[in-house]
Motif scaffolding. Structure first.
Motif, PDB file in Angstrom:
ATOM      1  N   ASN A  11       0.854  -1.104   0.513  1.00  0.00           N
ATOM      2  CA  ASN A  11       0.209   0.141   0.302  1.00  0.00           C
ATOM      3  C   ASN A  11       1.338   1.345  -0.529  1.00  0.00           C
ATOM      4  N   TYR A  12       2.492   1.101   0.367  1.00  0.00           N
ATOM      5  CA  TYR A  12       2.742   2.898   0.881  1.00  0.00           C
ATOM      6  C   TYR A  12       3.853   2.056  -0.446  1.00  0.00           C
ATOM      7  N   LEU A  13       3.651   1.453  -1.270  1.00  0.00           N
ATOM      8  CA  LEU A  13       3.946   2.304  -2.649  1.00  0.00           C
ATOM      9  C   LEU A  13       3.545   2.204  -3.900  1.00  0.00           C
ATOM     10  N   LYS A  14       2.528   1.983  -3.923  1.00  0.00           N
ATOM     11  CA  LYS A  14       0.676   3.041  -4.761  1.00  0.00           C
ATOM     12  C   LYS A  14       0.893   4.285  -4.224  1.00  0.00           C
ATOM     13  N   LEU A  15       0.599   4.465  -2.955  1.00  0.00           N
ATOM     14  CA  LEU A  15       0.565   5.975  -2.473  1.00  0.00           C
ATOM     15  C   LEU A  15       1.852   6.753  -2.926  1.00  0.00           C
ATOM     16  N   ARG A  16       2.899   5.650  -2.639  1.00  0.00           N
ATOM     17  CA  ARG A  16       3.630   6.813  -3.429  1.00  0.00           C
ATOM     18  C   ARG A  16       3.075   7.654  -4.961  1.00  0.00           C
ATOM     19  N   GLU A  17       2.924   6.233  -5.367  1.00  0.00           N
ATOM     20  CA  GLU A  17       2.957   6.219  -6.824  1.00  0.00           C
ATOM     21  C   GLU A  17       1.475   7.221  -7.425  1.00  0.00           C
ATOM     22  N   ASN A  18       0.791   7.585  -6.736  1.00  0.00           N
ATOM     23  CA  ASN A  18      -0.126   8.596  -6.366  1.00  0.00           C
ATOM     24  C   ASN A  18       0.151   9.655  -5.830  1.00  0.00           C
ATOM     25  N   LEU A  19       1.622   9.881  -5.087  1.00  0.00           N
ATOM     26  CA  LEU A  19       1.866  11.133  -4.964  1.00  0.00           C
ATOM     27  C   LEU A  19       2.471  11.878  -6.319  1.00  0.00           C
ATOM     28  N   GLU A  20       2.998  10.688  -6.715  1.00  0.00           N
ATOM     29  CA  GLU A  20       4.461  11.239  -7.698  1.00  0.00           C
ATOM     30  C   GLU A  20       2.867  11.604  -8.979  1.00  0.00           C
ATOM     31  N   ASN A  21       1.675  11.169  -8.472  1.00  0.00           N
ATOM     32  CA  ASN A  21       0.715  11.186 -10.223  1.00  0.00           C
ATOM     33  C   ASN A  21      -0.180  12.124 -10.363  1.00  0.00           C
ATOM     34  N   CYS A  22      -0.861  12.838  -8.579  1.00  0.00           N
ATOM     35  CA  CYS A  22      -1.360  13.523  -8.414  1.00  0.00           C
ATOM     36  C   CYS A  22      -0.957  15.172  -8.452  1.00  0.00           C
ATOM     37  N   GLN A  23      -2.538  15.599  -8.720  1.00  0.00           N
ATOM     38  CA  GLN A  23      -1.902  17.347  -8.089  1.00  0.00           C
ATOM     39  C   GLN A  23      -2.882  17.863  -6.969  1.00  0.00           C
ATOM     40  N   ILE A  24      -2.598  17.503  -5.850  1.00  0.00           N
ATOM     41  CA  ILE A  24      -3.494  17.892  -4.315  1.00  0.00           C
ATOM     42  C   ILE A  24      -3.546  19.666  -4.450  1.00  0.00           C
ATOM     43  N   ASN A  25      -4.970  19.940  -4.518  1.00  0.00           N
ATOM     44  CA  ASN A  25      -5.114  21.218  -3.832  1.00  0.00           C
ATOM     45  C   ASN A  25      -5.479  21.077  -2.710  1.00  0.00           C
ATOM     46  N   TYR A  26      -5.009  21.656  -1.609  1.00  0.00           N
ATOM     47  CA  TYR A  26      -5.316  21.365  -0.665  1.00  0.00           C
ATOM     48  C   TYR A  26      -5.220  23.113   0.495  1.00  0.00           C
ATOM     49  N   VAL A  27      -6.780  23.310   0.717  1.00  0.00           N
ATOM     50  CA  VAL A  27      -7.099  24.360   1.558  1.00  0.00           C
ATOM     51  C   VAL A  27      -7.764  24.357   3.029  1.00  0.00           C
ATOM     52  N   ASP A  28      -6.649  25.138   4.016  1.00  0.00           N
ATOM     53  CA  ASP A  28      -6.649  25.357   5.050  1.00  0.00           C
ATOM     54  C   ASP A  28      -7.488  26.143   5.443  1.00  0.00           C
ATOM     55  N   SER A  29      -8.706  25.886   5.915  1.00  0.00           N
ATOM     56  CA  SER A  29      -9.043  27.306   6.576  1.00  0.00           C
ATOM     57  C   SER A  29     -10.661  27.719   7.443  1.00  0.00           C
ATOM     58  N   ASN A  30     -11.272  27.828   7.974  1.00  0.00           N
ATOM     59  CA  ASN A  30     -13.033  27.810   8.543  1.00  0.00           C
ATOM     60  C   ASN A  30     -13.812  28.052   8.402  1.00  0.00           C
ATOM     61  N   VAL A  31     -14.050  26.417   8.731  1.00  0.00           N
ATOM     62  CA  VAL A  31     -15.197  25.569   7.815  1.00  0.00           C
ATOM     63  C   VAL A  31     -16.323  26.828   7.600  1.00  0.00           C
ATOM     64  N   ASN A  32     -16.505  27.844   8.198  1.00  0.00           N
ATOM     65  CA  ASN A  32     -17.569  28.314   7.365  1.00  0.00           C
ATOM     66  C   ASN A  32     -17.437  29.876   6.281  1.00  0.00           C
ATOM     67  N   ASN A  33     -15.814  29.494   6.073  1.00  0.00           N
ATOM     68  CA  ASN A  33     -15.420  30.128   4.946  1.00  0.00           C
ATOM     69  C   ASN A  33     -15.089  29.649   3.802  1.00  0.00           C
ATOM     70  N   LEU A  34     -15.180  28.198   3.948  1.00  0.00           N
ATOM     71  CA  LEU A  34     -14.699  27.340   3.014  1.00  0.00           C
ATOM     72  C   LEU A  34     -15.542  28.488   1.260  1.00  0.00           C
ATOM     73  N   ARG A  35     -16.851  29.287   1.135  1.00  0.00           N
ATOM     74  CA  ARG A  35     -17.205  29.231   0.038  1.00  0.00           C
ATOM     75  C   ARG A  35     -16.741  30.360  -0.339  1.00  0.00           C
ATOM     76  N   LYS A  36     -16.218  31.550   0.455  1.00  0.00           N
ATOM     77  CA  LYS A  36     -15.036  32.496   0.261  1.00  0.00           C
ATOM     78  C   LYS A  36     -14.655  32.510  -0.355  1.00  0.00           C
ATOM     79  N   THR A  37     -12.895  30.942   0.250  1.00  0.00           N
ATOM     80  CA  THR A  37     -11.735  30.618   0.268  1.00  0.00           C
ATOM     81  C   THR A  37     -11.607  30.257  -1.195  1.00  0.00           C
TER      82      THR A  37
END
Length: 200
Positions: A91-117
């Motif tokens: 599973n670790y090898l699969k995760l490495r492969e997935n991380l290499e081949n994807c673009q993660i857009n990560y948002v850290d936000s106040n949960v009530n402001n997500l639509r504004k973020t």
């Protein structure tokens, strides 16, 4: 770390981090090892992540004092491995492969402001135990989050006390819910609630 290290080196690194962070950062030898670890990972860190760790090291330096709270208060390697199926070799090898081949857009936000973020919609929203703190507004919050989830998007929540939020009719109209036990090294009981959004 997953991108940088093979499975056994990653697990050794995590064991070191649990030991270091749970020692209130006071061991100077471990601190130097941690600094070397950050240097080794520098090519894998964004500019913002580098700034975060620089600030962290500054705050926890000897002349500024130490945090009084352990960062991984409830965690150790046993619970980490038990609750993360990707730590096994295959599973670790699969995760490495997935991380290499994807673009993660990560948002850290106040949960009530997500639509504004962001103007986009999310595949996954991790609430930690925010629903418990929302008290009587948890149904309203989940319905609000459904508006910014993609079809079949998922909201993760956990709670130290068993709850029955998912039985509310307003929530059942929008989500199917799966419940998993979270295994901890102490006597505390926790469940993870997986809210899968059903409306397009």
């Amino acid at each position: 770390m997953v991108k940088r290290y093979i499975n056994c080196s990653f697990l050794e690194g995590m064991e070191f981090l649990f030991d270091y962070f749970n020692s209130f950062f006071k061991d100077s030898n471990k601190r130097n090892l941690f600094i070397n670890l950050l240097k080794d990972l520098s090519n894998y860190l964004s500019d913002m992540e580098k700034k975060f760790w620089d600030l962290f090291l500054d705050i926890t330096s000897g002349n500024k004092g130490y945090p009084t709270q352990k960062l991984f208060y409830y965690d150790n390697m046993d619970s980490f491995i038990t609750n993360n199926i990707w730590t096994s070799e295959i599973n670790y090898l699969k995760l490495r492969e997935n991380l290499e081949n994807c673009q993660i857009n990560y948002v850290d936000s106040n949960v009530n402001n997500l639509r504004k973020t962001t103007s986009g919609k999310f595949d996954l929203i991790y609430l930690s135990n925010i629903l418990r703190m929302a008290n009587k507004n948890y149904a309203k919050l989940l319905i609000y989050l459904g508006k910014i989830l993609k079809s079949n998007g998922i909201v993760y929540d956990y709670n130290w006390k068993i709850n029955d939020y998912f039985k509310e009719e307003d929530i059942k109209r929008f989500y199917s819910v799966d419940i998993k036990n979270l295994e901890l090294p102490n006597t505390a009981k926790s469940e993870v609630y997986i809210y899968k959004y059903m409306r397009k």
